[in-house]
Design a protein around this motif. Structure first.
Motif, PDB file in Angstrom:
ATOM      1  N   SER A 186      55.949  74.970   7.820  1.00  0.00           N
ATOM      2  CA  SER A 186      56.310  74.499   9.151  1.00  0.00           C
ATOM      3  C   SER A 186      55.290  74.929  10.203  1.00  0.00           C
ATOM      4  N   PHE A 187      54.334  75.785   9.811  1.00  0.00           N
ATOM      5  CA  PHE A 187      53.293  76.227  10.738  1.00  0.00           C
ATOM      6  C   PHE A 187      52.407  75.043  11.133  1.00  0.00           C
ATOM      7  N   GLN A 188      51.756  75.183  12.270  1.00  0.00           N
ATOM      8  CA  GLN A 188      50.746  74.200  12.662  1.00  0.00           C
ATOM      9  C   GLN A 188      49.552  74.304  11.717  1.00  0.00           C
ATOM     10  N   PRO A 189      49.128  73.211  11.066  1.00  0.00           N
ATOM     11  CA  PRO A 189      47.954  73.287  10.190  1.00  0.00           C
ATOM     12  C   PRO A 189      46.728  73.789  10.954  1.00  0.00           C
ATOM     13  N   ARG A 190      45.912  74.592  10.271  1.00  0.00           N
ATOM     14  CA  ARG A 190      44.718  75.150  10.905  1.00  0.00           C
ATOM     15  C   ARG A 190      43.511  74.938  10.003  1.00  0.00           C
ATOM     16  N   ASP A 191      42.394  74.615  10.617  1.00  0.00           N
ATOM     17  CA  ASP A 191      41.156  74.457   9.868  1.00  0.00           C
ATOM     18  C   ASP A 191      40.549  75.831   9.587  1.00  0.00           C
TER      19      ASP A 191
END
Length: 306
Positions: free
Chosen positions: A118-123
């Motif tokens: 559910s976290f915001q995807p991060r590069d």
């Protein structure tokens, strides 16, 4: 593997031992969340990679295993100018989960790893490693965590010779003592972003995207996988006693201020040894080499639960 617009998900595992035994528990967690998936269970990283590359490009990967498992799948995950990558989520299992451990993911804690989707995807960054000379000349590998040359790779090799009664950290300690007894300093020349960084005798060189390797050795405690930079750490010159002291400090990540330690950041590093030197990539041995070039692939992997 993970997520298309239609909600299709699949899950990739490398090897059949622990992953096979633990699959029912992970399957139950996926079903409890109503999470569609497709199981890919192959006997080698190459076979799993081929299966993933054959899937539609919008489907991502839930990699179940250690750093080596993730590394085997990275060629299908990284974004390059000619091809977008696939999203990645990591469920650490077994040993060698240093990148996941840096992120706060715990081995075998399936519910926690899936909750973090559910976290915001991060590069995050990756490392491209090219072996320039010696055994396997010309090969290119993609890493998420990091590599080691010299002492730590030799310890990994010596662990195979440890008596069966030694397991876990005791097995590593046995191999470390054996490696120190055989210690030989070779000359190394390191160039960072085209400038000379270190030249001289050395027992160990690491190039890192993450902070730790070897099951918790904090070789590069100031690294960030999101800063667009790689970190190089070299030791030398030093004797056996100094090396023992250094490794004890590495466990706590308090070694960077020592006079025998040379550390810096950059975007590309070339390491050349005077003699063939053992190499590990994300904990997997890759023979002996005399030269490698490593460059950072900034933001090349989209991490879903980091």
């Amino acid at each position: 593997m993970f997520g298309s617009p239609a909600g299709r998900r699949s899950q990739s595992q490398r090897g059949r031992g622990l992953a096979t035994r633990e699959w029912p528990r992970l399957e139950a967690e996926l079903k409890r969340r109503g999470q569609p998936f497709e199981l890919i269970l192959e006997g080698s990283g190459d076979d799993a990679l081929a299966r993933i590359q054959a899937l539609p490009p919008q489907i991502g990967v839930l990699a179940v295993g250690g750093d080596g498992t993730v590394g085997a799948l990275l060629p299908a995950l990284v974004s390059v100018p000619q091809r977008p990558g696939r999203p990645l989520a990591v469920v650490p299992l077994g040993t060698g989960n240093d990148f996941a451990g840096m992120l706060g993911l715990k081995t075998g804690h399936f519910a926690e790893a899936l909750d973090r989707l559910s976290f915001q995807p991060r590069d995050v960054d990756a490392l491209e490693v090219r072996i320039l000379e010696g055994d396997g000349a010309g090969r290119t590998h993609i890493l998420l965590n990091g590599l080691g040359l010299g002492f730590d790779a030799a310890v990994t090799a010596n662990m195979a010779h440890a008596p069966a009664r030694f397991q876990g950290f005791a097995r590593y300690a046995w191999a470390a003592v054996a490696t120190i007894r055989e210690l030989h300093l070779s000359g190394v020349q390191i160039a960072l972003d085209g400038q000379s960084f270190y030249s001289g005798p050395s027992p160990i060189v690491a190039v890192m995207n993450g902070t730790r390797y070897g099951g918790g050795f904090r070789i590069s405690p100031q690294s960030s996988p999101r800063d667009g930079l790689l970190d190089v750490v070299a030791g030398g010159p030093m004797n056996r006693l100094q090396l023992v002291g250094l490794m004890l400090r590495v466990l706590r990540g308090t070694h960077l201020d020592q006079p025998q330690v040379h550390a810096a950041q950059g975007r590309e590093v070339t390491v050349r040894w005077d003699a063939p030197t053992p190499l590990h990539l994300d904990g997997d041995l890759h023979g002996q080499v005399t030269a490698i070039r490593v460059r950072v692939l900034a933001g090349a992997v989209k991490l879903l639960n980091g």
